[in-house]
Structure formats: C-alpha cells, structure tokens
Design an enzyme around this catalytic site. Sequence first.
Site, PDB file in Angstrom:
ATOM      1  N   GLU A  91      -5.523  -2.691  -0.609  1.00 32.35           N
ATOM      2  CA  GLU A  91      -4.391  -1.758  -0.647  1.00 32.35           C
ATOM      3  C   GLU A  91      -4.897  -0.316  -0.720  1.00 32.35           C
ATOM      4  O   GLU A  91      -4.347   0.575  -0.077  1.00 32.35           O
ATOM      5  CB  GLU A  91      -3.463  -2.065  -1.825  1.00 32.35           C
ATOM      6  CG  GLU A  91      -2.946  -3.499  -1.895  1.00 32.35           C
ATOM      7  CD  GLU A  91      -2.369  -4.034  -0.605  1.00 32.35           C
ATOM      8  OE1 GLU A  91      -1.843  -3.248   0.214  1.00 32.35           O
ATOM      9  OE2 GLU A  91      -2.436  -5.263  -0.389  1.00 32.35           O
TER      10      GLU A  91
ATOM     11  N   GLU B  51       0.785  -1.233   0.000  1.00 34.24           N
ATOM     12  CA  GLU B  51       0.000   0.000   0.000  1.00 34.24           C
ATOM     13  C   GLU B  51       0.821   1.288   0.000  1.00 34.24           C
ATOM     14  O   GLU B  51       0.335   2.325   0.480  1.00 34.24           O
ATOM     15  CB  GLU B  51      -0.913  -0.005   1.230  1.00 34.24           C
ATOM     16  CG  GLU B  51      -0.198   0.144   2.598  1.00 34.24           C
ATOM     17  CD  GLU B  51       0.092  -1.172   3.316  1.00 34.24           C
ATOM     18  OE1 GLU B  51       0.170  -2.220   2.644  1.00 34.24           O
ATOM     19  OE2 GLU B  51       0.255  -1.143   4.551  1.00 34.24           O
TER      20      GLU B  51
HETATM   21  N1  ARG Z   1       1.017  -4.432   3.927  1.00 33.57           N
HETATM   22  C1  ARG Z   1       0.907  -5.395   2.887  1.00 33.57           C
HETATM   23  C2  ARG Z   1      -0.575  -5.733   2.815  1.00 33.57           C
HETATM   24  O1  ARG Z   1      -1.205  -6.331   3.577  1.00 33.57           O
HETATM   25  C3  ARG Z   1       1.664  -6.645   3.074  1.00 33.57           C
HETATM   26  C4  ARG Z   1       3.100  -6.474   3.352  1.00 33.57           C
HETATM   27  C5  ARG Z   1       3.703  -7.768   3.696  1.00 33.57           C
HETATM   28  N2  ARG Z   1       5.027  -7.538   4.143  1.00 33.57           N
HETATM   29  C6  ARG Z   1       5.812  -8.473   4.634  1.00 33.57           C
HETATM   30  N3  ARG Z   1       6.967  -8.143   5.035  1.00 33.57           N
HETATM   31  N4  ARG Z   1       5.455  -9.707   4.738  1.00 33.57           N
HETATM   32  O2  ARG Z   1      -1.335  -5.261   2.160  1.00 33.57           O
HETATM   33 ZN    ZN Z   2      -2.711  -4.994   4.277  1.00 32.04          ZN
END
Ligand code: ARG
Ligand code: ZN
Length: 859
Positions: free
Chosen positions: A298, A264
């Site tokens: 996102e 995101e």
């Molecule tokens: N924030 C992202 C999402 O859920 C996922 C990021 C995953 N990052 C990680 N280091 N595993 O939309």
């Molecule tokens: Zn997320």
Amino acid sequence: PLIHLSDYRPSDFLIDRVDLDVRLHPSRTRVTAVLALRPNPAGDPDAPLRLDGDELSLVALDLDGRPLPEDAYAVGPSGLVLAAPPRRPFTLSIVTELDPGANTKLMGLYRSSGVYCTQCEADGFRRITYFLDRPDVLSVYTTRIEADRDEAPVLLGNGNPVEAGALDGGRHYAVWHDPHPKPAYLFALVGGRLGNVATRFTTMEGRAVAVAVHVEPGKEARADYALDAVVRSMKWDEEAFGRPYDLDVFNVVAVSDFNMGAMENKGLNIFNDKYVLASPETATDADYAAIEAIIAHEYFHNWSGNRVTCRDWFQLCLKEGLTVFRDQEFSSDMRSRAVHRIAEVRQLRARQFPEDAGPLRHPVRPTAYAEINNFYTATVYEKGAEIVRMLKTLLGPDAFRAGMDRYFAENDGRAATVEDFLDAFAAVSGRDLAAFAQWYARPGTPRLAFRTAYDAAAGTCDLTLWQSLDGGSALVMPVALGLVGTGGALDADCPDLADGVYVLKDAEATLRFRGVTERPVPSLLRGFSAPVRLDGALTEEDHLVLLGRDTDPFNRWQAGQSLALRLIRGGGPADAFAEALGLLLDAEAPRDPAFAALMLSLPGEGEVANEIEAEVDPDAIHGARKGLRAALGRALRDRLEGIEARLAEPAGTPYSPDAAAAGRRALRNAALDLLAAGDPETGAARAAARLEAATNMTDRLAALGTLALIPGDAREAALAAFGARYADEPLVLDKWFALQATIPEPGTPERIEGLKRHPAYALTNPNRVRALVGSFAFGNPTQFARADGAGFALVADTVAALDGTNPQAAARLLTAFGSWRKLKKSRAAKAEEMLNRIKAIPGLSRDVADIVTRTIAPV
Ligand code: ARG
Ligand code: ZN
C-alpha cells in the site's frame, strides 16, 4: 452490459477542485460537495453532464450558488444528469445524505465497530456524493470532517491536516487538504475512537513526516510491527527506486470489517486489521510476513498508483502488477530472496494457474468487464507482477531502473496506460517491446517443452525449446538456464546466453552448448524466469541430480516438487526421493532452515490437480499425497526427530518475527508434521505435547494443525481448549475456524454448520466468512467437491445468503467453483446444479451474476 476497453473516451468534463464537508452521523451523514467543473477540451462539447451516484439521497443542488430548477436535472439510481450544463467553468454544489450504519456492502462510507471509514476503489466514491467516478478525472481535495467528539475523537483525511477545532453541542471538526491531484477512488476519511503508535521519518529530500498507525484502543502494542514496516518501506523505496514520500503525514488505520486486504488512499491507507495487528501470542510468522508485505504494497502505491494512476480500470495491472512486483522485491530484500521467490511461485501456481485454465480466465489487461470489482484477481496482481519481473530480466537491472525512473517522470500526475509504461522502457533501452506486450493481452499459461541431444564425442549438447499457447504467435520469454552434471554446474559455452538467460522469441529454438564434458541435465526456468508450465522431459535420475547439485536454489526446490508430483501421480517407491531429501536435509537444515522446510513441503492438492487435464478426483489426489507424506515421514524419521530436538528453543527465548527465527520454527514444525504423517499415533502425542509447550502462535497453530489431521479425542479436546482460550480474539478465532474448515473428513460440513452458530461468527464480517466458508471452499478439495454435493451446497448457500448484504464478498467466494469443469463427471454435475441454482436466484447482484454466468458458460 459489458464495458469494453476499445470504447474508452476521455471524460467530457473535468473537476479541478473538490471541497467536501462531511457531517458524520451513524444513520444520517450529510455530505456537501462543492465541485469546480469545466468542459474537457478533449471531450464532446455538446455532451450532457452525467455524474455517477449509487444509493444516495439528494438533498440540494446548486449551480454557481443558485438552486437548480427541477427541470434542469434528472436523478436516477445510477446518477445525476444535467442535460444542458454550462459550456464554461462552473461550480456545482451537491448535498447528499447517506446511512453509514446500513452500508453492509462496505463500499463508500460505512461504520465498522463504531469507526467511520471509507472504501472507494473501484467505484465507491459515488456512494458518498455524485461525481465523475472514473480514474482519469483528477482533482485537488479539501475535506472538512465533523463529528461528535465522544463518538469520533480522531478525524483523518487525505493529505495534510490544516485546522481542527471544537464546535457547539459536543461536536468538533478537522480540515484536511491534499495538494496532489487524485482520482476519486483514492479518497478516504476516518472518524472514530482510535489509539495509535507513531514515529517520525525524514525523507531523502529532508521532509519530516509524522507516521502513525491507528488501531482499536488497547491494541496499540500490536501495531508496532506495522509501524516499523512503514518506516522500512519508506526507506526502501528511496533506495531501490528513488521514490520519496510527498506529504507531511502518513496514516494507516486498521478496521475490522473490510472486503479486501487494504487500500492505498492518498496519505491515509486503510487496512483490514488482520494485516496490521500482530503479537507473538496472536499472530504467526506468516502473519508477520503478510503484514510487512501489505504495508509495503500500500505504501508503494503512493508512486505506482497514486502519483501515476490509471487511465481506466482496464489498466488495473499497471498499478497492481507493478506494485506487487515492488512489494515482492521489498520482502526479498528484507528476508531470504530464494525462499521468498519459492513462496511467490507457490502462490502463483495455487491461485493464478487454475484461474488461467478455467472459465474465469482473462488477460492481465482485460478487454471487457461487467463488474470491475471481479477483476481484482490473481491474474491481474500476480501474473501482472511476473510480467514486470520478466521485463527486468530482459532489460537487466540498470535499464530497468532507468525505465522506471522515466515512467515516473513522464507520467507523474497523469492517468497512464500499459502502453505508457512499456514506452518508458523502450525509450531508455532502444528495444522494441511490441512483441513482449502480448503478455498483457493473451490469457492462459504458456507451455514450455524441451529436449536435449548430447554428443559425447563432440562435447556438444543441443537444447531445443518449444513454447505453445493457443490463440496466437510466440511470446517473448526470458528462460534462465544452465547445464548441471553430477559434480554441479557444468562450465559449458553457449553464445546464445546472456547472464545465463536465453530470450525465447520463436515457437521453437535450438541452442548449442560446447565443451560439455559429461551427459548434462538442463536446469531450465531458473528462478522461475517466466510464468509458464514446464513440460517434463526429465527422468527421475535427472531430477535427483538437480535436487542435489543445481546452483539455483529455486530449481533445487523445483526438482523436489517434480519428484513428489511424479510419485503422487504415478505411485511407485519413494526410496530414492527420500534418500535425496535426507542428504539435502543434512546439508541445508543447519545452513538454511527456511529453505529446508520448503523442501519438505510437498505440492498442495490443488497444485497436483493443476497438472491433471480432466476427470480430477480430489479423493485420489488426497490419498496419494497422504501416502507419500507417510512414506517420507517413516523414511526420514531419525533425521526429523533430530531436527525437532536440535531446533527446540531454550526456555525463555523471546519471540522474534525475523526471517531466521521464523525459518527455524518453520523447519521444526514441518518436521513435526511429517513425523506425524508417518506415525499418527505417536504423532498425536508429540503434537499435543508441542501444543502444550508452545510459547507463541506460530508453534501453537502448527501443532494444532498437525493434530487436526489425526481424528480422535486428543484433537477434539485441543480444538475446544484453543477456542476457549481465544474466545475474545476474533483474528485468532479466524485461524481456528479456518483450521477446522479444512479438515479433510466427511464430518467437516456438519462441523462448519455448528461453527456458524458460534457467537463470534457473523455473516456481516468478511474475515469470519472467509475463515470459515472461504477456507473450506478454497482449501478443502475433498470435502468441497465431495460426491454427494454437500460441500458445493454449503458454499452456494453462503453465497446466496451473503449476496443480499455484501455482493463483493459473495462473488469472491463463488469463484471457488472456477475449476468445476475439470472434476470427475459426477462431481462436476453436482457443481453445475449448484451454479444453476445460484443463477436462478431473483435479484442477484451484478457481482455474483457476472461470476456465475462466466463460470457456467459453455467453453
Ligand atoms: N487497491 C487495493 C490494493 O491492492 C485493493 C482494492 C481492492 N478493491 C476492490 N474493489 N476489490 O492494494
Ligand atoms: Zn494494490
């Protein structure tokens, strides 16, 4: 070394502004970061300045425009330390160099099929420059990106475009400015040769936003659905939550090498291309639904995550659980709410319940971690979303919305905590949410048991509920419930219910219903109102009543699942179940095909294993489930054939991914699959014919999936033809890899070894590995956990091979061993042997070391 929630301290320094100059080069990218630092009034005034860094090479370091003497700082593998930084605002200018082409971890800045891109969550920004890489340091970023115009004609950054221009030597540049302060994990840039589809969206505040989805040139048409999903998400967040978009542009970029689903980053969401690219020929209905959900997810992070971010990584559920809840609500509004709820619960049971019952269990808000990237789990995401859903049920829609508004208003531009979130709802509702907050702290799936006592003479029914979860007091759980009789819902009176919901606060409670005119069947946990296990005290007859008569569609489906589970676990004749399903099909197949399709799908082998405490035998489960499917296929044959014929689309019908059309395909394909289970011989011919006639990927893959379960030449020929037809379509080949990896036969490991030599397979691409080896590990229980240990060995070998290049992907694959202790002793011993072998590998990454240590730790 564990990091503990209780050790949180504010940063000793803050960074108000970041000016980045990134000169892209395949192997020597140069980054100049100018950081406007100052001591944090809330920090330690004598502290050194410790900037995080990882695999960087430092080229130059200036303080307030003057090179720092070498004895003023120390550089090590984890960062840069200034022992005696100024105790006033100052500017640090840092030049680093990095090699995007060699970045196989896919964290930080890397190249994917020639496209420069970044992934900074959770801690990838420190692989770009030295920084305070923690979510509570918020800065305003300006990014100048420079590249060869031929190599990277498109240059994208966070925020709004400011200027762009040509430079000597075929180079060019673009400057982006993001006015919204953000933590480093939301930084992103992209440079490459990309095509796009674009549109405009005007927000409720009247802001004109240029929206674009960027993909590999030539695949633009496959981005239309994602673009449409962005626009629908923007509109929905305004209507459902009053949240408008806040920049002049919104860009989505699809890349083919990506460790997770998507990210995101502010104004510049970067996606795994499998969650962007779709065409009827290459994507299934499920793919379209996933694209819609992840695009929304996102986008919704722009408020739940970006405008309001997290104080520290222990608060991950604050943005993820909330954003999953928001994307689930979006999908429910776009599609059928009941059908979507069933899909959510299936996913929760398949992924989160086993996690919560095994060695990798953790609270929705963990209290300690060794490697945060291992906590992007079903528990944080899915159970986190269930907590938000319960909050809405407890408070009602109006107070919930008021609480959300207050949360956004009070925490905009801040790095918040779970307490801040709950405080907003407590403030608007006047409720004390301290007991409810335990959901964030207590691991494990609570159990809910019940008993009814019906007094026909008095016309009363007492319903007693018990809850239990080791390690503490009772939780506050909303239990949506009602009584059902042979004619449908009973109109009985119960003063303890508000809008059909009882809020269970104690370990035990008894509710009295009055005016009960016949022996009732309780329908509990309607809509799956709390993420618990309901212990069955219902008879087969009771379940049949609910299946046929309940007014809650979720519990009608659940009754079918419960009946199927009884039969899979206990055996016995399936006649009554088949007859009830038949009647249900007669009523529902014409009315709601998607729902009818769900009624036909039995609990998965993993869900059956969830119900078993110990000595799990995957072969026995598989055999029993297969037997039940065969019995149902035979008993329902006429009806299933009728469905098959009735739902055949007239030739020339254009494909549409909408929920109604997808529901018809789902039912027709479920009918085919069950028919083939009942009669494999004619089933194979029928599936082959359907494969031949298919005009879209949904039907083609479904038919191939049915055929894949029937050994023989027809299957092998169909698999070969499919592989040849889609040789140049990596995302379709992934389906082909996955399908073959899940064939529940002893020959599968050898088949996988063969597929590993397929020209399209690559250990460097997370999608390929997940398709071939991940599908085997997570989706083929009889072969993964086979008695000779060959399945465990196959996965362990891949984990070991992957760890050197992509530890995050390796660690995720390794979590497939999470339920090993519950297996039959001989199989568990094989799993343990493999885990020990992995543990002994020298130089193991922190990611894999963390998972293997926790998985193997004595309970
Ligand atoms: N924030 C992202 C999402 O859920 C996922 C990021 C995953 N990052 C990680 N280091 N595993 O939309
Ligand atoms: Zn997320």
